[in-house]
Write a protein that holds these residues in place. Structure first.
Motif, PDB file in Angstrom:
ATOM      1  N   ILE A   1      13.243  -3.676 -29.477  1.00 58.58           N
ATOM      2  CA  ILE A   1      14.595  -3.878 -29.068  1.00 58.58           C
ATOM      3  C   ILE A   1      14.870  -2.949 -27.641  1.00 58.58           C
ATOM      4  CG2 ILE A   1      16.855  -3.419 -29.960  1.00 58.58           C
ATOM      5  CD1 ILE A   1      15.833  -4.005 -32.599  1.00 58.58           C
ATOM      6  N   ALA A   2      14.500  -1.675 -27.663  1.00 56.05           N
ATOM      7  CA  ALA A   2      14.873  -0.887 -26.641  1.00 56.05           C
ATOM      8  C   ALA A   2      14.234  -1.418 -25.312  1.00 56.05           C
ATOM      9  CB  ALA A   2      14.629   0.604 -27.028  1.00 56.05           C
ATOM     10  N   TYR A   3      12.681  -1.750 -25.450  1.00 57.19           N
ATOM     11  CA  TYR A   3      12.031  -2.098 -24.342  1.00 57.19           C
ATOM     12  C   TYR A   3      12.713  -3.377 -23.669  1.00 57.19           C
ATOM     13  CZ  TYR A   3       8.800   0.934 -26.617  1.00 57.19           C
ATOM     14  OH  TYR A   3       8.421   2.199 -27.293  1.00 57.19           O
ATOM     15  N   CYS A   4      13.303  -4.215 -24.301  1.00 60.51           N
ATOM     16  CA  CYS A   4      13.708  -5.665 -23.891  1.00 60.51           C
ATOM     17  C   CYS A   4      15.146  -5.775 -23.395  1.00 60.51           C
ATOM     18  CB  CYS A   4      12.837  -6.673 -24.679  1.00 60.51           C
ATOM     19  SG  CYS A   4      11.408  -6.750 -24.928  1.00 60.51           S
ATOM     20  N   SER A   5      15.785  -4.333 -23.556  1.00 54.69           N
ATOM     21  CA  SER A   5      17.244  -4.410 -23.586  1.00 54.69           C
ATOM     22  C   SER A   5      17.848  -5.095 -22.140  1.00 54.69           C
ATOM     23  CB  SER A   5      17.823  -3.169 -23.884  1.00 54.69           C
ATOM     24  OG  SER A   5      17.411  -2.075 -22.865  1.00 54.69           O
ATOM     25  N   ALA A   6      16.806  -4.757 -21.251  1.00 55.72           N
ATOM     26  CA  ALA A   6      17.501  -5.456 -19.904  1.00 55.72           C
ATOM     27  C   ALA A   6      17.572  -6.738 -19.995  1.00 55.72           C
ATOM     28  CB  ALA A   6      16.526  -4.923 -18.922  1.00 55.72           C
ATOM     29  N   LEU A   7      16.497  -7.420 -20.760  1.00 57.78           N
ATOM     30  CA  LEU A   7      16.439  -9.138 -20.413  1.00 57.78           C
ATOM     31  C   LEU A   7      17.376  -9.542 -21.758  1.00 57.78           C
ATOM     32  CD1 LEU A   7      12.830  -9.549 -19.881  1.00 57.78           C
ATOM     33  CD2 LEU A   7      14.613 -10.019 -18.089  1.00 57.78           C
ATOM     34  N   ASP A   8      17.422  -8.777 -22.806  1.00 57.27           N
ATOM     35  CA  ASP A   8      18.106  -9.148 -23.881  1.00 57.27           C
ATOM     36  C   ASP A   8      18.870  -8.073 -24.537  1.00 57.27           C
ATOM     37  OD1 ASP A   8      19.165 -10.449 -26.354  1.00 57.27           O
ATOM     38  OD2 ASP A   8      16.995 -10.606 -27.222  1.00 57.27           O
ATOM     39  N   PRO A   9      20.222  -7.808 -23.943  1.00 59.09           N
ATOM     40  CA  PRO A   9      21.094  -6.740 -24.559  1.00 59.09           C
ATOM     41  C   PRO A   9      21.648  -6.927 -25.859  1.00 59.09           C
ATOM     42  CG  PRO A   9      22.252  -8.101 -22.743  1.00 59.09           C
ATOM     43  CD  PRO A   9      20.962  -8.611 -22.950  1.00 59.09           C
ATOM     44  N   TYR A  10      21.533  -7.874 -26.407  1.00 67.22           N
ATOM     45  CA  TYR A  10      22.452  -8.217 -27.728  1.00 67.22           C
ATOM     46  C   TYR A  10      21.914  -7.244 -28.903  1.00 67.22           C
ATOM     47  CZ  TYR A  10      24.277 -11.990 -24.765  1.00 67.22           C
ATOM     48  OH  TYR A  10      24.745 -12.654 -23.991  1.00 67.22           O
ATOM     49  N   PRO A  11      20.621  -7.305 -29.056  1.00 67.42           N
ATOM     50  CA  PRO A  11      20.151  -6.541 -30.167  1.00 67.42           C
ATOM     51  C   PRO A  11      20.259  -4.826 -30.015  1.00 67.42           C
ATOM     52  CG  PRO A  11      18.692  -8.175 -29.727  1.00 67.42           C
ATOM     53  CD  PRO A  11      19.575  -7.970 -28.753  1.00 67.42           C
ATOM     54  N   ALA A  12      20.123  -4.400 -28.828  1.00 70.63           N
ATOM     55  CA  ALA A  12      20.255  -3.146 -28.434  1.00 70.63           C
ATOM     56  C   ALA A  12      21.778  -2.690 -28.452  1.00 70.63           C
ATOM     57  CB  ALA A  12      19.949  -2.900 -26.816  1.00 70.63           C
ATOM     58  N   MET A  13      22.557  -3.820 -28.069  1.00 71.78           N
ATOM     59  CA  MET A  13      24.106  -3.486 -28.375  1.00 71.78           C
ATOM     60  C   MET A  13      24.488  -3.204 -29.628  1.00 71.78           C
ATOM     61  SD  MET A  13      27.148  -5.168 -29.504  1.00 71.78           S
ATOM     62  CE  MET A  13      26.893  -6.619 -29.130  1.00 71.78           C
ATOM     63  N   VAL A  14      23.907  -4.057 -30.690  1.00 70.41           N
ATOM     64  CA  VAL A  14      24.347  -3.943 -32.092  1.00 70.41           C
ATOM     65  C   VAL A  14      23.892  -2.546 -32.583  1.00 70.41           C
ATOM     66  CG1 VAL A  14      23.942  -4.807 -34.487  1.00 70.41           C
ATOM     67  CG2 VAL A  14      24.151  -6.253 -32.461  1.00 70.41           C
ATOM     68  N   CYS A  15      22.529  -2.064 -32.314  1.00 71.39           N
ATOM     69  CA  CYS A  15      22.042  -0.899 -32.813  1.00 71.39           C
ATOM     70  C   CYS A  15      22.806   0.345 -31.998  1.00 71.39           C
ATOM     71  CB  CYS A  15      20.686  -0.717 -32.007  1.00 71.39           C
ATOM     72  SG  CYS A  15      19.405  -1.787 -32.706  1.00 71.39           S
ATOM     73  N   ASP A  16      23.529   0.173 -30.749  1.00 78.22           N
ATOM     74  CA  ASP A  16      24.289   1.372 -30.295  1.00 78.22           C
ATOM     75  C   ASP A  16      25.431   1.287 -31.061  1.00 78.22           C
ATOM     76  OD1 ASP A  16      22.379   1.990 -28.411  1.00 78.22           O
ATOM     77  OD2 ASP A  16      23.005   0.549 -27.000  1.00 78.22           O
ATOM     78  N   VAL A  17      26.174   0.286 -31.470  1.00 76.88           N
ATOM     79  CA  VAL A  17      27.381   0.156 -32.203  1.00 76.88           C
ATOM     80  C   VAL A  17      27.339   0.974 -33.425  1.00 76.88           C
ATOM     81  CG1 VAL A  17      29.342  -1.263 -33.506  1.00 76.88           C
ATOM     82  CG2 VAL A  17      28.412  -1.790 -31.069  1.00 76.88           C
ATOM     83  N   PHE A  18      26.136   0.362 -33.986  1.00 77.00           N
ATOM     84  CA  PHE A  18      25.723   1.207 -35.445  1.00 77.00           C
ATOM     85  C   PHE A  18      25.220   2.758 -35.374  1.00 77.00           C
ATOM     86  CE2 PHE A  18      26.656  -3.112 -36.910  1.00 77.00           C
ATOM     87  CZ  PHE A  18      26.620  -3.037 -38.165  1.00 77.00           C
ATOM     88  N   GLY A  19      24.849   3.306 -34.428  1.00 78.89           N
ATOM     89  CA  GLY A  19      24.175   4.601 -34.032  1.00 78.89           C
ATOM     90  C   GLY A  19      22.689   4.694 -34.576  1.00 78.89           C
ATOM     91  N   PHE A  20      22.134   3.146 -34.467  1.00 83.48           N
ATOM     92  CA  PHE A  20      20.716   3.232 -34.780  1.00 83.48           C
ATOM     93  C   PHE A  20      19.902   3.327 -33.528  1.00 83.48           C
ATOM     94  CE2 PHE A  20      21.374   0.254 -38.673  1.00 83.48           C
ATOM     95  CZ  PHE A  20      22.156   1.573 -39.369  1.00 83.48           C
ATOM     96  N   ASP A  21      18.640   3.950 -33.759  1.00 88.56           N
ATOM     97  CA  ASP A  21      17.718   4.282 -32.773  1.00 88.56           C
ATOM     98  C   ASP A  21      16.606   3.311 -32.735  1.00 88.56           C
ATOM     99  OD1 ASP A  21      15.981   5.135 -30.638  1.00 88.56           O
ATOM    100  OD2 ASP A  21      15.705   7.137 -31.562  1.00 88.56           O
ATOM    101  N   PRO A  22      16.361   2.129 -32.144  1.00 86.71           N
ATOM    102  CA  PRO A  22      15.050   1.467 -32.219  1.00 86.71           C
ATOM    103  C   PRO A  22      13.801   1.894 -31.501  1.00 86.71           C
ATOM    104  CG  PRO A  22      16.561   0.603 -30.551  1.00 86.71           C
ATOM    105  CD  PRO A  22      17.363   1.553 -31.293  1.00 86.71           C
ATOM    106  N   ALA A  23      13.975   2.875 -30.623  1.00 86.90           N
ATOM    107  CA  ALA A  23      12.718   3.348 -29.848  1.00 86.90           C
ATOM    108  C   ALA A  23      11.885   3.981 -30.827  1.00 86.90           C
ATOM    109  CB  ALA A  23      13.378   4.134 -28.584  1.00 86.90           C
ATOM    110  N   SER A  24      12.568   4.692 -31.754  1.00 85.69           N
ATOM    111  CA  SER A  24      11.716   5.529 -32.702  1.00 85.69           C
ATOM    112  C   SER A  24      11.098   4.798 -33.970  1.00 85.69           C
ATOM    113  CB  SER A  24      12.690   6.682 -33.208  1.00 85.69           C
ATOM    114  OG  SER A  24      13.669   6.219 -34.088  1.00 85.69           O
ATOM    115  N   GLY A  25      11.493   3.212 -33.899  1.00 85.70           N
ATOM    116  CA  GLY A  25      11.050   2.843 -34.989  1.00 85.70           C
ATOM    117  C   GLY A  25      11.824   2.804 -36.421  1.00 85.70           C
ATOM    118  N   MET A  26      13.068   3.118 -36.274  1.00 84.41           N
ATOM    119  CA  MET A  26      13.962   3.618 -37.256  1.00 84.41           C
ATOM    120  C   MET A  26      13.608   2.880 -38.484  1.00 84.41           C
ATOM    121  SD  MET A  26      17.815   4.288 -37.354  1.00 84.41           S
ATOM    122  CE  MET A  26      18.933   4.218 -38.876  1.00 84.41           C
TER     123      MET A  26
END
Length: 487
Positions: free
Chosen positions: A109-134
Motif C-alpha cells: 500500500i505504501a510502496y505503490c501509493s504514487a500509482l494508487d493513492p486510494y488505499p494509502a489515503m484510507v490508511c492515513d484517515v484511519f491512522g494505520f501504518d501499512p509500511a510496518s505490516g500493521m
C-alpha cells in the motif's frame, strides 16, 4: 452519469454483505434506521450545518453513501470475507494461512501509493501504518477500515478524491466506544488532525479548479465540515442508545445472535434455534457485563460545539438512563437463567432451554390456526404471580420484563415471565444481593448456594412449574421442589 451496471454491482455487494446469515442487527434494517431517522438523538447531519450547531439533523449524500458501506465487513461475525469483498481488497491485506483471524496490512500500500493513492489515503484517515505490516484488530477499527476500503474501491472512478476522503472520514467515525487518548484528544479531534495530514499529503488530488479558473483548495473550514459530517453519522449509528428503552433492549436482543452462533436460525422453515440453558446464561452474562462497564460518555461524539452542548448532554443523559434500565433488566434475566441452570444441574444436568420452558409460541395467523393447533404449554402458564407489596423495583425495567421488548426475536420470547416473577418477588435489594451468585458455568455446589439464597416459595414455584414442562425430569424436579417448600 453512473452506469446501471455499476449501481447494480454496488447494490449487490451491499445487499449480500448485509443479508449474510450471521447478521441480525447489522443488516439492511440498520441501514434504513440510520439513513431515514430524523430523531434529534441522531446528532445531526452535515447540512449547512452543523457548522454553527444550529440543530440541523438532515443527512446528506456523502453520509448516506458512507452509511450504506460502513458495515459491509464484519469479519469475525461473518466468518471471513465474501468473494466480492476479497476481490476489492486484493493487494491491501494479507491473511495468515494458519490463522484466518490474523490479518495485516500489505506494505505494498505504501510502496505503490504514487500509482494508487486510494488505499494509502484510507490508511492515513484511519491512522494505520501499512509500511510496518500493521496487524488489524477487530476491536479497534478493522471492520470499519475494510468497509471503507471497499467503498473507496467501488467509488474511486465515480466520486472526486475530496468526496472519497469525506466518505472515509464518516466511516472511520463509526468505530464505536472510544475514549480520549492519553493526551486528552477526542476521537473526532484526532480525526481532524489526521485530515490535516491527508490534505497536505494529497494536495494534488484534493485541489481543484472552479469554473472561473480559480484554484480550489481544501480549507480548515472544509476539514471541520468533514468531521462534523462524520460526527453526525457516527451519532446516528449509535442513536438507539438514546432512544426508547424498550426499543433499545430489542436492538440488544437483535445483536445477541451475531456473537452467539447457538441463537441463529437453524435453517429449517418455521423453526427457532435450539440452545442449551448454559448457552443462554453465558450469552446474557456477557451482555450484562458489557452494559455494566460501558461509559455513557464514550457512546456519542462531539466536535467543536457540534452537536450543541445541550443536544450532546441530552443524548448522554438518555443513554445513561437506558443503560441503568438495561443493567437492571439484564440482572433479572441473568438471575432467571441462573435459576433454570441450577434446577437443570440438580435434576440431571444442562439441557436444551425448550425442555424446561417449552417451545416458542406459535406465530399468530390472520386465519385459522394451522391444522387446529394451539401454542404448546410453557413454564409461565404454571406459575402463580402474587408479588409482595413491600419490594422496591425499577418500574420501567419491570414493565419491559413483564410486557416485552419492542419487536420479536427468533430465539426468545419478547417478555420475560420467570425474570418478572423473580424480580417482583425479591426487588432491587434481592436482585443486587443474588446477582453475584448467578454464575456460569453452573455446577451442583453453585446451584445449591444460589437456590439457598432465594426465597423458598420462589424456588419451589419455578421447580414445580418446570416439572410440568420437562416431563422426563418431573420426578427429580419435584424432589428439588420439596426441599424448598415453605414451612
Amino acid at each position: 452519469p453512473v452506469s446501471d451496471r455499476l449501481v447494480e454491482e454496488w447494490s449487490v455487494l451491499i445487499y449480500d454483505s448485509m443479508s449474510a446469515p450471521s447478521r441480525s442487527f447489522h443488516c439492511l434494517d440498520h441501514l434504513w434506521d440510520i439513513t431515514c431517522s430524523t430523531a434529534p438523538c441522531a446528532g445531526g447531519g452535515a447540512g449547512a450545518g452543523g457548522a454553527d450547531g444550529d440543530g440541523d439533523h438532515t443527512i446528506d449524500d456523502i453520509q448516506t453513501i458512507a452509511a450504506y458501506f460502513h458495515d459491509v465487513v464484519y469479519y469475525t461475525i461473518d466468518g471471513g470475507l465474501s468473494p466480492d469483498q476479497s476481490s476489492k481488497l486484493t493487494g491491501i491485506i494479507t491473511i495468515d494461512p494458519t490463522d484466518a483471524t490474523a490479518m495485516s496490512l500489505s506494505p505494498d500500500i505504501a510502496y505503490c501509493s504514487a500509482l494508487d493513492p486510494y488505499p494509502a489515503m484510507v490508511c492515513d484517515v484511519f491512522g494505520f501504518d501499512p509500511a510496518s505490516g500493521m496487524k488489524l484488530d477487530p476491536f479497534h477499527g478493522m471492520n470499519e477500515f475494510l468497509s471503507a476500503t471497499i467503498a473507496v474501491r467501488c467509488l474511486q472512478s465515480t466520486l472526486s478524491f475530496r468526496h472519497l476522503v469525506a466518505m472515509t472520514a464518516c466511516i472511520e467515525a463509526t468505530i464505536p466506544f472510544r475514549s480520549n487518548d492519553e493526551h486528552g484528544t477526542s476521537p473526532s479531534e484526532a480525526l481532524y488532525n489526521r485530515l490535516v495530514v491527508v490534505r497536505n499529503k494529497y494536495s494534488s488530488q484534493l485541489d481543484g479548479t472552479s469554473s472561473s479558473g480559480r484554484t480550489l483548495t481544501l480549507t480548515d473550514a472544509d476539514l471541520m465540515q468533514m468531521v462534523r459530517r462524520a460526527v453526525g453519522l457516527a451519532n446516528r449509528d449509535v442513536g438507539n442508545f438514546a432512544g426508547c428503552p424498550s426499543r433499545f433492549l430489542a436492538n440488544t436482543w437483535a445483536l445477541l445472535p451475531e456473537s452467539n452462533l447457538c441463537f441463529r436460525q437453524s435453517g429449517r422453515p418455521a423453526t427457532s434455534p435450539t440452545y442449551r440453558i448454559s448457552d443462554y446464561a453465558s450469552a446474557l452474562t456477557r451482555m450484562a457485563g458489557f452494559f455494566s462497564y460501558l461509559d455513557p460518555a464514550v457512546i456519542f461524539a462531539q466536535f467543536r460545539g457540534y452537536p450543541t452542548n445541550g443536544e450532546y448532554h441530552e443524548m448522554i443523559g438518555r443513554a445513561q438512563q437506558n443503560l441503568k434500565i438495561a443493567q437492571t433488566y439484564m440482572k433479572a434475566k441473568v438471575l432467571a437463567a441462573a435459576v433454570l441452570a441450577a434446577l437443570a444441574e440438580l435434576s440431571g444436568g444442562d439441557c436444551p432451554m425448550t425442555l424446561f420452558v417449552g417451545d416458542m409460541p406459535m406465530p399468530k395467523t390472520t386465519g385459522r390456526d394451522v391444522a387446529g393447533k394451539s401454542s404448546p404449554p410453557r413454564i409461565e402458564d404454571c406459575i402463580t404471580v402474587d408479588f409482595p407489596p413491600e419490594v422496591t423495583i425499577d418500574e420501567m425495567a419491570f414493565t419491559i420484563l413483564r410486557d416485552g421488548r419492542d419487536g420479536s426475536s427468533a430465539f426468545d420470547i419478547r417478555n420475560s415471565p420467570i425474570a418478572t416473577y423473580i424480580y417482583g418477588m425479591v426487588g432491587d435489594e434481592g436482585l443486587n444481593r443474588l446477582s453475584p451468585y448467578a454464575v456460569t458455568p453452573m455446577d451442583a455446589t453453585s446451584a445449591k448456594v444460589l437456590l439457598g439464597m432465594i426465597p423458598n416459595r420462589v424456588v419451589n414455584e419455578i421447580a414445580i412449574a418446570a416439572s410440568n414442562i420437562a416431563t422426563t425430569r418431573s420426578r427429580n424436579l419435584r424432589i428439588v421442589a420439596m426441599n424448598y417448600e415453605e414451612s
